[in-house]
Design a protein around this motif. Structure first.
Motif, PDB file in Angstrom:
ATOM      1  N   GLN A  21       0.816  -1.200   0.000  1.00 10.82           N
ATOM      2  CA  GLN A  21       0.000   0.000   0.000  1.00 10.82           C
ATOM      3  C   GLN A  21       0.857   1.260   0.000  1.00 10.82           C
ATOM      4  O   GLN A  21       1.932   1.291   0.607  1.00 10.82           O
ATOM      5  N   ASP A  22       0.366   2.309  -0.666  1.00 13.20           N
ATOM      6  CA  ASP A  22       0.980   3.625  -0.526  1.00 13.20           C
ATOM      7  C   ASP A  22       0.788   4.088   0.910  1.00 13.20           C
ATOM      8  O   ASP A  22      -0.156   3.676   1.591  1.00 13.20           O
ATOM      9  N   MET A  23       1.689   4.953   1.380  1.00 14.77           N
ATOM     10  CA  MET A  23       1.638   5.362   2.785  1.00 14.77           C
ATOM     11  C   MET A  23       1.863   6.856   2.933  1.00 14.77           C
ATOM     12  O   MET A  23       2.716   7.441   2.256  1.00 14.77           O
ATOM     13  N   ILE A  24       1.104   7.457   3.840  1.00 21.02           N
ATOM     14  CA  ILE A  24       1.290   8.842   4.270  1.00 21.02           C
ATOM     15  C   ILE A  24       1.772   8.810   5.715  1.00 21.02           C
ATOM     16  O   ILE A  24       1.128   8.202   6.571  1.00 21.02           O
ATOM     17  N   LEU A  25       2.891   9.461   5.999  1.00 19.18           N
ATOM     18  CA  LEU A  25       3.419   9.507   7.360  1.00 19.18           C
ATOM     19  C   LEU A  25       2.860  10.716   8.098  1.00 19.18           C
ATOM     20  O   LEU A  25       2.799  11.824   7.545  1.00 19.18           O
ATOM     21  N   VAL A  26       2.467  10.502   9.353  1.00 21.70           N
ATOM     22  CA  VAL A  26       2.107  11.598  10.257  1.00 21.70           C
ATOM     23  C   VAL A  26       3.248  11.720  11.262  1.00 21.70           C
ATOM     24  O   VAL A  26       3.496  10.796  12.045  1.00 21.70           O
ATOM     25  N   LEU A  27       3.976  12.839  11.215  1.00 26.83           N
ATOM     26  CA  LEU A  27       5.082  13.040  12.145  1.00 26.83           C
ATOM     27  C   LEU A  27       4.599  13.872  13.328  1.00 26.83           C
ATOM     28  O   LEU A  27       4.008  14.947  13.156  1.00 26.83           O
ATOM     29  N   ASP A  28       4.848  13.382  14.519  1.00 26.79           N
ATOM     30  CA  ASP A  28       4.306  13.945  15.756  1.00 26.79           C
ATOM     31  C   ASP A  28       5.105  15.167  16.201  1.00 26.79           C
ATOM     32  O   ASP A  28       6.227  15.044  16.684  1.00 26.79           O
ATOM     33  N   ASN A  61      -2.986  13.101  16.548  1.00 23.22           N
ATOM     34  CA  ASN A  61      -2.320  12.170  15.633  1.00 23.22           C
ATOM     35  C   ASN A  61      -3.186  10.967  15.255  1.00 23.22           C
ATOM     36  O   ASN A  61      -3.315  10.647  14.064  1.00 23.22           O
ATOM     37  N   PRO A  62      -3.798  10.265  16.230  1.00 26.72           N
ATOM     38  CA  PRO A  62      -4.621   9.105  15.859  1.00 26.72           C
ATOM     39  C   PRO A  62      -5.793   9.482  14.966  1.00 26.72           C
ATOM     40  O   PRO A  62      -6.100   8.770  14.004  1.00 26.72           O
ATOM     41  N   ARG A  63      -6.429  10.608  15.289  1.00 23.89           N
ATOM     42  CA  ARG A  63      -7.563  11.045  14.472  1.00 23.89           C
ATOM     43  C   ARG A  63      -7.129  11.302  13.030  1.00 23.89           C
ATOM     44  O   ARG A  63      -7.803  10.887  12.076  1.00 23.89           O
ATOM     45  N   LEU A  64      -5.991  11.991  12.860  1.00 20.21           N
ATOM     46  CA  LEU A  64      -5.509  12.317  11.520  1.00 20.21           C
ATOM     47  C   LEU A  64      -5.150  11.052  10.742  1.00 20.21           C
ATOM     48  O   LEU A  64      -5.505  10.912   9.562  1.00 20.21           O
ATOM     49  N   ALA A  65      -4.458  10.129  11.397  1.00 20.22           N
ATOM     50  CA  ALA A  65      -4.096   8.873  10.727  1.00 20.22           C
ATOM     51  C   ALA A  65      -5.340   8.100  10.309  1.00 20.22           C
ATOM     52  O   ALA A  65      -5.395   7.524   9.213  1.00 20.22           O
ATOM     53  N   ARG A  66      -6.351   8.095  11.168  1.00 22.71           N
ATOM     54  CA  ARG A  66      -7.598   7.389  10.852  1.00 22.71           C
ATOM     55  C   ARG A  66      -8.325   8.055   9.683  1.00 22.71           C
ATOM     56  O   ARG A  66      -8.910   7.380   8.841  1.00 22.71           O
ATOM     57  N   GLU A  67      -8.294   9.386   9.623  1.00 24.45           N
ATOM     58  CA  GLU A  67      -8.954  10.094   8.525  1.00 24.45           C
ATOM     59  C   GLU A  67      -8.287   9.786   7.185  1.00 24.45           C
ATOM     60  O   GLU A  67      -8.958   9.669   6.155  1.00 24.45           O
ATOM     61  N   ILE A  68      -6.972   9.647   7.208  1.00 26.47           N
ATOM     62  CA  ILE A  68      -6.248   9.297   5.980  1.00 26.47           C
ATOM     63  C   ILE A  68      -6.602   7.873   5.556  1.00 26.47           C
ATOM     64  O   ILE A  68      -6.863   7.600   4.376  1.00 26.47           O
ATOM     65  N   ARG A  69      -6.642   6.967   6.524  1.00 26.47           N
ATOM     66  CA  ARG A  69      -7.018   5.582   6.205  1.00 26.47           C
ATOM     67  C   ARG A  69      -8.444   5.511   5.675  1.00 26.47           C
ATOM     68  O   ARG A  69      -8.751   4.667   4.832  1.00 26.47           O
ATOM     69  N   ALA A  70      -9.305   6.388   6.183  1.00 31.25           N
ATOM     70  CA  ALA A  70     -10.693   6.404   5.710  1.00 31.25           C
ATOM     71  C   ALA A  70     -10.779   6.793   4.234  1.00 31.25           C
ATOM     72  O   ALA A  70     -11.757   6.456   3.555  1.00 31.25           O
ATOM     73  N   ILE A 101      -2.701  -3.816  19.483  1.00 28.86           N
ATOM     74  CA  ILE A 101      -3.290  -2.986  18.438  1.00 28.86           C
ATOM     75  C   ILE A 101      -2.726  -1.568  18.563  1.00 28.86           C
ATOM     76  O   ILE A 101      -2.069  -1.232  19.544  1.00 28.86           O
ATOM     77  N   TYR A 102      -2.996  -0.737  17.561  1.00 26.19           N
ATOM     78  CA  TYR A 102      -2.342   0.575  17.476  1.00 26.19           C
ATOM     79  C   TYR A 102      -2.620   1.480  18.673  1.00 26.19           C
ATOM     80  O   TYR A 102      -1.698   2.130  19.181  1.00 26.19           O
ATOM     81  N   PRO A 103      -3.864   1.575  19.183  1.00 22.94           N
ATOM     82  CA  PRO A 103      -4.095   2.426  20.356  1.00 22.94           C
ATOM     83  C   PRO A 103      -3.265   2.007  21.573  1.00 22.94           C
ATOM     84  O   PRO A 103      -2.904   2.852  22.397  1.00 22.94           O
ATOM     85  N   ASP A 104      -2.961   0.700  21.712  1.00 22.51           N
ATOM     86  CA  ASP A 104      -2.112   0.249  22.816  1.00 22.51           C
ATOM     87  C   ASP A 104      -0.755   0.944  22.747  1.00 22.51           C
ATOM     88  O   ASP A 104      -0.206   1.389  23.753  1.00 22.51           O
ATOM     89  N   ILE A 105      -0.213   1.017  21.537  1.00 25.51           N
ATOM     90  CA  ILE A 105       1.103   1.622  21.338  1.00 25.51           C
ATOM     91  C   ILE A 105       1.029   3.128  21.531  1.00 25.51           C
ATOM     92  O   ILE A 105       1.856   3.724  22.234  1.00 25.51           O
ATOM     93  N   ILE A 106       0.010   3.765  20.932  1.00 33.40           N
ATOM     94  CA  ILE A 106      -0.118   5.221  21.013  1.00 33.40           C
ATOM     95  C   ILE A 106      -0.356   5.673  22.445  1.00 33.40           C
ATOM     96  O   ILE A 106       0.282   6.617  22.932  1.00 33.40           O
ATOM     97  N   GLU A 107      -1.264   4.979  23.177  1.00 31.54           N
ATOM     98  CA  GLU A 107      -1.600   5.391  24.549  1.00 31.54           C
ATOM     99  C   GLU A 107      -0.452   5.165  25.522  1.00 31.54           C
ATOM    100  O   GLU A 107      -0.431   5.744  26.597  1.00 31.54           O
TER     101      GLU A 107
END
Length: 440
Positions: free
Chosen positions: A3-10, A16-25, A244-250
């Motif tokens: 897959q093509d990928m867009i990076l969100v740099l913190d 950050n999670p909201r933005l990444a989810r919007e891109i995936r959407a 899962i991803y929220p485990d890592i982010i939180e």
């Protein structure tokens, strides 16, 4: 298919999670990385089509404003700044946000909308087979959504090379062990080992009221039981895990403080001797459910109520006694039954009961009765990072109250928790053991 990928740099944003989810959407894969990632590290990632610098209130660290390296600003990959501090605000209107992202992702970056579950599953099956080879994998199977989807994905990838261990620590919901056996052993044809260790756990927990001590006991005992079962097996090289991803982010980044330490972030105990297989670690919770559906899991499994690793030990506040634990289990069963009857089971993300170690005065059969209260909790969320409280009809709350106070022994009062996350968390008590991090 890659897959093509867009990076969100913190750069200090809590969005950050909201933005990444919007891109995936939009159908394009996205991951979050720290601000100090190097250009060489970026270019080592597959198919990076664009970079979003996500600024926010935590951009000042130790008195200095953090930034990405100059080489990233001047690289040949399109870069977009999304600021959440108010200086150059990112649009809040959903349609405006979607258009801004779409223009950047598809217009400037030329990314393709090739992020979907079929591609994800195909990639993960290939990666799992490459990682595991002809060796065997052990999975601690709680029966929750994450471990169920991991099991289904591993079964698809390596079949009978997977062995699942379900430990009943006596802190499960009513009918849960039987359901796990039915679904996984009989319906999914998994290699399932069932261990009834309820008495063993409850004996060790007797008289322990401190949450930290309780969580350590539950975690240590779980490790011991799991190790005992693992030693009986031969040729196990890998441990499957439902990170899962929220485990890592939180669990925190360099600019965002940890909300809590998660049981499955931080690595294995050094002496356990397994390598990790974590195929869901880049998925948000709703994506995990979507993955489960794509793998053919039944709705009863995919949309199963989230449940913490320490089980009802999180919801039996104070010292765990068998009678109060039973009050939690029975009141929870009533709540789930009534939500199912009234069309809320599929609408509300998580709902459960809590019984604290306090008593209040009441009246039963015309006499004073000092008994426990039951606290009802019902919340909605997409990714477990924030949560809102369900507006349960008052008449239904009254009916649930009547049932619990008349059917559950030792309970004379019912309360409804109206607190969102934040300021509250979804559960009342966090009981995550360092020893259990990699096993639950």
């Amino acid at each position: 298919m890659k897959q093509d990928m867009i990076l969100v740099l913190d750069l200090g944003s809590e969005e950050n999670p909201r933005l990444a989810r919007e891109i995936r959407a939009l159908g394009v894969y996205s991951e979050i990385y720290p601000h100090d990632i190097t250009l060489d590290e970026v270019k080592a990632l597959p198919n990076v089509k664009g970079i979003i610098l996500n600024g926010g209130p935590n951009r000042v660290v130790d008195g200095e404003e953090i930034d990405v390296s100059e080489e990233i600003y001047h690289c040949d990959i399109p870069v977009l700044m999304a600021d959440h501090r108010g200086d150059d605000p990112w649009p809040e209107d959903p349609e405006a946000r979607r258009k801004a992202l779409s223009d950047f992702v598809f217009g400037l970056c030329g990314a393709e909308a090739n992020w979907n579950m079929d591609n994800f599953i195909a990639d993960q099956v290939e990666l799992i087979r490459r990682q595991v080879g002809d060796k065997k994998v052990l999975l601690a199977l709680s029966g929750g959504v994450d471990s169920s989807v991991v099991a289904a994905l591993l079964i698809k990838a390596i079949g009978k090379q997977l062995t699942c261990v379900h430990v009943n620590h006596g802190l499960l919901r009513k009918g849960e062990p039987e359901q796990v056996i039915q679904v996984f052993r009989h319906e999914m044809d998994a290699n399932l080992i069932y261990v009834d260790a309820a008495d063993r756990f409850l004996v060790r927990l007797a008289g322990i009221s401190d949450p930290e001590q309780k969580r350590k006991i539950i975690g240590e005992e779980f490790i011991r039981v799991f190790e005992e079962e693992a030693r009986k097996l031969e040729g196990i090289s890998f441990l499957g895990q439902g990170t899962i991803y929220p485990d890592i982010i939180e669990s925190g980044t360099k600019t965002v403080k940890a909300v809590k330490s998660h049981h499955n972030v931080g690595g294995l105990p050094k002496d356990l001797g397994f390598q990790l297989v974590e195929p869901l670690k880049m998925l948000f919770k709703d994506e995990v459910r979507e993955c489960g559906k794509a793998l053919g899991l039944p709705d009863s499994m995919v949309y199963r109520q989230p449940f913490p690793g320490p089980g009802l030990g999180v919801r039996c506040l104070g010292a765990i006694t068998r009678d109060r634990l039973e009050a939690v289990r029975e009141s929870d069963a009533i709540l789930r039954e009534e939500f199912a009857k009234n069309g809320l089971a599929g609408k509300v993300w998580q709902y459960f009961t809590v019984v604290p170690d306090i008593k209040s005065v009441g009246v039963r059969d015309g006499k004073r009765a000092d008994e426990w209260p039951v606290i009802l909790r019902a919340v909605n969320t997409v990714d477990a990072m924030t949560a809102t409280v369900e507006d349960v009809p008052f008449a239904l709350l009254q009916h649930i109250t009547q049932r619990i106070t008349s059917e559950v022994k030792g309970v004379n009062r019912v309360l409804y928790d109206l607190t969102p996350k934040p300021t509250g968390t979804i559960e009342w008590v966090g009981m995550i053991s360092e020893a259990r991090k990699s096993l639950i």
